[in-house]
Design an enzyme around this catalytic site. Structure first.
Site, PDB file in Angstrom:
ATOM      1  N   ASP A   1      -2.580   1.810  -8.220  1.00 11.34           N
ATOM      2  CA  ASP A   1      -2.288   0.767  -7.235  1.00 11.34           C
ATOM      3  C   ASP A   1      -3.546   0.184  -6.599  1.00 11.34           C
ATOM      4  O   ASP A   1      -3.531  -0.241  -5.452  1.00 11.34           O
ATOM      5  CB  ASP A   1      -1.346   1.295  -6.122  1.00 11.34           C
ATOM      6  CG  ASP A   1      -0.128   1.973  -6.700  1.00 11.34           C
ATOM      7  OD1 ASP A   1       0.448   1.413  -7.647  1.00 11.34           O
ATOM      8  OD2 ASP A   1       0.224   3.071  -6.231  1.00 11.34           O
TER       9      ASP A   1
ATOM     10  N   LYS B   1      -5.461  -3.577 -10.015  1.00 10.34           N
ATOM     11  CA  LYS B   1      -5.977  -3.905 -11.357  1.00 10.34           C
ATOM     12  C   LYS B   1      -5.347  -5.197 -11.877  1.00 10.34           C
ATOM     13  O   LYS B   1      -5.974  -5.958 -12.592  1.00 10.34           O
ATOM     14  CB  LYS B   1      -5.668  -2.765 -12.340  1.00 10.34           C
ATOM     15  CG  LYS B   1      -6.336  -1.455 -11.983  1.00 10.34           C
ATOM     16  CD  LYS B   1      -5.926  -0.340 -12.909  1.00 10.34           C
ATOM     17  CE  LYS B   1      -4.511   0.141 -12.709  1.00 10.34           C
ATOM     18  NZ  LYS B   1      -4.217   0.817 -11.434  1.00 10.34           N
TER      19      LYS B   1
ATOM     20  N   ALA C   1       4.009   2.026 -14.267  1.00  7.40           N
ATOM     21  CA  ALA C   1       3.006   1.129 -13.687  1.00  7.40           C
ATOM     22  C   ALA C   1       3.691  -0.112 -13.120  1.00  7.40           C
ATOM     23  O   ALA C   1       4.754  -0.504 -13.583  1.00  7.40           O
ATOM     24  CB  ALA C   1       2.014   0.703 -14.757  1.00  7.40           C
ATOM     25  N   GLY C   2       3.055  -0.696 -12.136  1.00  5.53           N
ATOM     26  CA  GLY C   2       3.573  -1.950 -11.593  1.00  5.53           C
ATOM     27  C   GLY C   2       2.392  -2.804 -11.191  1.00  5.53           C
ATOM     28  O   GLY C   2       1.687  -2.465 -10.262  1.00  5.53           O
ATOM     29  N   HIS C   3       2.150  -3.854 -11.932  1.00  7.10           N
ATOM     30  CA  HIS C   3       0.997  -4.709 -11.639  1.00  7.10           C
ATOM     31  C   HIS C   3       1.480  -6.005 -10.996  1.00  7.10           C
ATOM     32  O   HIS C   3       2.236  -6.756 -11.599  1.00  7.10           O
ATOM     33  CB  HIS C   3       0.217  -4.988 -12.927  1.00  7.10           C
ATOM     34  CG  HIS C   3      -0.463  -3.761 -13.462  1.00  7.10           C
ATOM     35  ND1 HIS C   3      -1.026  -3.692 -14.702  1.00  7.10           N
ATOM     36  CD2 HIS C   3      -0.690  -2.556 -12.885  1.00  7.10           C
ATOM     37  CE1 HIS C   3      -1.559  -2.486 -14.870  1.00  7.10           C
ATOM     38  NE2 HIS C   3      -1.356  -1.785 -13.785  1.00  7.10           N
TER      39      HIS C   3
ATOM     40  N   THR D   1       7.917   8.902 -11.101  1.00 10.36           N
ATOM     41  CA  THR D   1       8.658   7.644 -10.932  1.00 10.36           C
ATOM     42  C   THR D   1      10.055   7.739 -11.536  1.00 10.36           C
ATOM     43  O   THR D   1      10.834   6.798 -11.430  1.00 10.36           O
ATOM     44  CB  THR D   1       7.893   6.492 -11.598  1.00 10.36           C
ATOM     45  OG1 THR D   1       7.722   6.817 -12.987  1.00 10.36           O
ATOM     46  CG2 THR D   1       6.543   6.257 -10.955  1.00 10.36           C
TER      47      THR D   1
ATOM     48  N   GLN E   1      -2.144   3.055 -13.876  1.00 15.09           N
ATOM     49  CA  GLN E   1      -2.361   4.228 -13.003  1.00 15.09           C
ATOM     50  C   GLN E   1      -3.845   4.343 -12.632  1.00 15.09           C
ATOM     51  O   GLN E   1      -4.562   3.361 -12.710  1.00 15.09           O
ATOM     52  CB  GLN E   1      -1.864   5.524 -13.662  1.00 15.09           C
ATOM     53  CG  GLN E   1      -0.353   5.655 -13.707  1.00 15.09           C
ATOM     54  CD  GLN E   1       0.270   4.969 -14.894  1.00 15.09           C
ATOM     55  OE1 GLN E   1      -0.220   5.071 -16.000  1.00 15.09           O
ATOM     56  NE2 GLN E   1       1.349   4.268 -14.677  1.00 15.09           N
TER      57      GLN E   1
ATOM     58  N   THR F   1       8.716   1.878  -7.513  1.00 19.47           N
ATOM     59  CA  THR F   1       9.774   2.697  -6.896  1.00 19.47           C
ATOM     60  C   THR F   1      10.065   2.303  -5.448  1.00 19.47           C
ATOM     61  O   THR F   1      11.039   2.786  -4.875  1.00 19.47           O
ATOM     62  CB  THR F   1       9.355   4.188  -6.896  1.00 19.47           C
ATOM     63  OG1 THR F   1       8.114   4.291  -6.189  1.00 19.47           O
ATOM     64  CG2 THR F   1       9.173   4.721  -8.301  1.00 19.47           C
TER      65      THR F   1
ATOM     66  N   PRO G   1       7.010   4.508   0.126  1.00 22.98           N
ATOM     67  CA  PRO G   1       5.827   4.246   0.953  1.00 22.98           C
ATOM     68  C   PRO G   1       4.628   4.979   0.362  1.00 22.98           C
ATOM     69  O   PRO G   1       4.746   6.123  -0.085  1.00 22.98           O
ATOM     70  CB  PRO G   1       6.187   4.822   2.320  1.00 22.98           C
ATOM     71  CG  PRO G   1       7.432   5.605   2.135  1.00 22.98           C
ATOM     72  CD  PRO G   1       8.070   5.211   0.838  1.00 22.98           C
TER      73      PRO G   1
ATOM     74  N   GLY H   1      -7.829 -10.944  -0.851  1.00 23.73           N
ATOM     75  CA  GLY H   1      -6.457 -11.459  -0.745  1.00 23.73           C
ATOM     76  C   GLY H   1      -5.811 -11.412  -2.106  1.00 23.73           C
ATOM     77  O   GLY H   1      -6.487 -11.209  -3.125  1.00 23.73           O
TER      78      GLY H   1
HETATM   79  P1  IMP Z   1       5.071   9.706 -13.700  1.00 17.81           P
HETATM   80  O1  IMP Z   1       3.913   8.952 -14.272  1.00 17.81           O
HETATM   81  O2  IMP Z   1       6.289   8.866 -13.463  1.00 17.81           O
HETATM   82  O3  IMP Z   1       5.362  10.956 -14.468  1.00 17.81           O
HETATM   83  O4  IMP Z   1       4.623  10.213 -12.247  1.00 17.81           O
HETATM   84  C1  IMP Z   1       3.588  11.175 -12.051  1.00 17.81           C
HETATM   85  C2  IMP Z   1       2.765  10.842 -10.835  1.00 17.81           C
HETATM   86  O5  IMP Z   1       2.022   9.654 -11.064  1.00 17.81           O
HETATM   87  C3  IMP Z   1       3.581  10.592  -9.572  1.00 17.81           C
HETATM   88  O6  IMP Z   1       2.840  11.055  -8.462  1.00 17.81           O
HETATM   89  C4  IMP Z   1       3.688   9.077  -9.515  1.00 17.81           C
HETATM   90  O7  IMP Z   1       3.913   8.606  -8.210  1.00 17.81           O
HETATM   91  C5  IMP Z   1       2.312   8.701 -10.039  1.00 17.81           C
HETATM   92  N1  IMP Z   1       2.276   7.371 -10.651  1.00 17.81           N
HETATM   93  C6  IMP Z   1       2.721   7.026 -11.877  1.00 17.81           C
HETATM   94  N2  IMP Z   1       2.494   5.721 -12.111  1.00 17.81           N
HETATM   95  C7  IMP Z   1       1.876   5.239 -11.024  1.00 17.81           C
HETATM   96  C8  IMP Z   1       1.346   3.962 -10.686  1.00 17.81           C
HETATM   97  O8  IMP Z   1       1.401   2.994 -11.450  1.00 17.81           O
HETATM   98  N3  IMP Z   1       0.749   3.875  -9.476  1.00 17.81           N
HETATM   99  C9  IMP Z   1       0.643   4.929  -8.632  1.00 17.81           C
HETATM  100  N4  IMP Z   1       1.112   6.130  -8.894  1.00 17.81           N
HETATM  101  C10 IMP Z   1       1.721   6.302 -10.092  1.00 17.81           C
END
Ligand code: IMP
Length: 427
Positions: free
Chosen positions: A13, A16, A39-41, A128, A223, A300, A303, A414
């Site tokens: 987060d 990127k 991931a969420g970009h 997630t 990530q 997700t 917070p 920004g």
């Molecule tokens: P998983 O990748 O869903 O197995 O989650 C494992 C850990 O990585 C957890 O703590 C998630 O919150 C964290 N995580 C996975 N993808 C992201 C991301 O894109 N951003 C931040 N944390 C992530």
């Protein structure tokens, strides 16, 4: 033209998406190489605001070929939904290609991710729940189904029958839940295969051709380094490698092919999910950062835990990735704070250490040692030249450069493309 890897330097987060969106203007190919739809970009550009989970952020430029590499695990339903959403909003996706070697997320992966988390109780990893861990585990156990398998219905059926029998034993005998239906999954994945067939390719050839033509290729990280399976806060990690080295394996490129590695650091730290975070702020400053920066997970909605910049972790990240430069994002979030802290070392059992321990029990005992700097307390989002930043903001950036031994190329002030300071050219 070089290959540049854009790598999350903290716990994900870091922003990127914006950095890739910015650099992709000059690129010919953008490749996602790890993770999945965990991931969420977030990208804000002339088409509007987008949250991409699988499709590389280069998709908004008509000249850019976007590849989802072999190192990604793909939930086809999510991918198709993302393609449809982009098309509906006027974004062309005919330049998107998917490696035939990428593994598929199957319904049992998602189910098992949730069941495994619940069975961990108080020791849940905070995943997630997108099926990422179980999909990568199956890849390693040689029980995966790959995107290329969708192109041959007989192969798909044979593979699925064999694997599902085994998964259903786990679901029914260990977790006491109902078995999944072979027919339902098979017919669903046949439909996905028909829909995705035009995108599926041997993508390493495309990459090689771009390199021969001397075109700019971007490896788009997902990530962050501290979630890496080997180097992150294990077991509170993700299941693939977000590192620059992971970029080689997950895209199909030799290490000598990468010429620039840009570490993306947020101006402070955030983490979502469980696991140690030495500079976490469980006070009103943490809440203030979270609300001001809207630090809630893109995937997700959870917070994010917020804290001060951790230069010990940042140095570690620079070392194991070999960053050639950095992007500092969300510097404007700190505008309102009168004093800023940077963690420059840890106190561990009465001793001072300057390295990032490999073991979570040790890391949990580490107390941050802070250095304080004055804040600037004026808005900076409109500034485009480094020299026009308040002196305190320049001092803060300079101190981060010094502590991480990593020159800063880009500063983001920004969400929009234009809200960027190009401090030093990357190339
Ligand atoms: P998983 O990748 O869903 O197995 O989650 C494992 C850990 O990585 C957890 O703590 C998630 O919150 C964290 N995580 C996975 N993808 C992201 C991301 O894109 N951003 C931040 N944390 C992530």
């Amino acid at each position: 033209m070089p290959v540049i890897a854009v790598i999350g330097a903290q716990w994900g987060d870091e922003g990127k998406g914006k950095v890739v969106d910015l650099l992709a203007e000059k690129a010919r190919v953008v490749v996602r190489f790890s993770g999945g739809d965990n991931a969420g970009h977030t990208v804000v550009n002339p088409y509007g605001e987008f949250r991409l989970h699988l499709i590389p952020c280069g998709i908004f430029y008509p000249q850019v070929v976007c590849i989802i590499g072999n190192g990604v695990v793909i939930n086809p339903e999510v991918l198709i939904g993302e393609v449809d959403q982009l098309n509906q909003r006027g974004v062309d996706t005919t330049r998107l290609f998917i490696s035939d070697r990428a593994h598929l997320i199957m319904p049992y992966h998602i189910l098992l991710d949730g069941l495994e988390e619940e069975s961990r109780g108080g020791k849940a990893l905070g995943t997630t729940r997108k099926g990422i861990g179980p999909a990568f585990a199956d890849k390693t156990a040689r029980l995966g189904i790959r995107v290329g398998d969708l192109l041959d219905k007989e192969v798909l059926l044979e593979r699925l029958r064999f694997i599902l029998e085994y998964k259903n034993v786990i679901l029914t005998k260990i977790y006491g839940v109902s078995p999944l239906s072979l027919d339902e999954i098979y017919s669903q994945y046949c439909q996905y295969g028909e829909r995705l067939a035009p995108y599926i390719r041997e993508t390493t050839i495309m990459l090689e051709e771009a390199l021969h033509r001397n075109e700019l290729v971007i490896l788009e990280g997902a990530q962050g380094t501290l979630l890496d399976l080997d180097f992150g806060t294990y077991p509170y990690t993700t299941s693939s490698s977000p590192l620059a080295g992971g970029g080689c394996l997950g895209a199909g490129l030799g290490p000598t092919g990468i010429s620039r590695i840009l570490g993306v650091f947020k101006a402070y730290c955030t983490r979502v999910g469980s696991g140690p975070m030495p500079t976490e702020l469980k006070d009103e400053t943490g809440d203030l950062i979270r609300e001001r920066a809207h630090e809630y997970g893109t995937t997700t909605g959870r917070p994010r835990r917020c804290g001060w910049f951790d230069a010990v972790a940042a140095r570690f990240s620079t070392r194991i990735n070999g960053f050639t430069g950095a992007a500092i994002t969300r510097l404007d979030v700190l505008d309102i704070l009168p004093r800023l802290k940077i963690c420059v070392g840890y106190k561990l059992d009465g001793k001072t250490i300057d390295y990032f321990p490999g073991n979570v029990a040790t890391l949990e005992r580490c107390q941050p040692i802070y250095e304080e700097l004055p804040g600037w307390q004026v808005p900076i989002s409109h500034i485009r030249q480094y020299g026009e930043l308040p002196i305190e903001a320049q001092q803060y950036v300079a101190r981060l450069e010094e502590l991480t031994s990593c020159p800063v190329n880009i500063i983001s002030v920004g969400a929009e493309r234009g809200q960027t300071i190009h401090k030093m050219p990357i190339f």
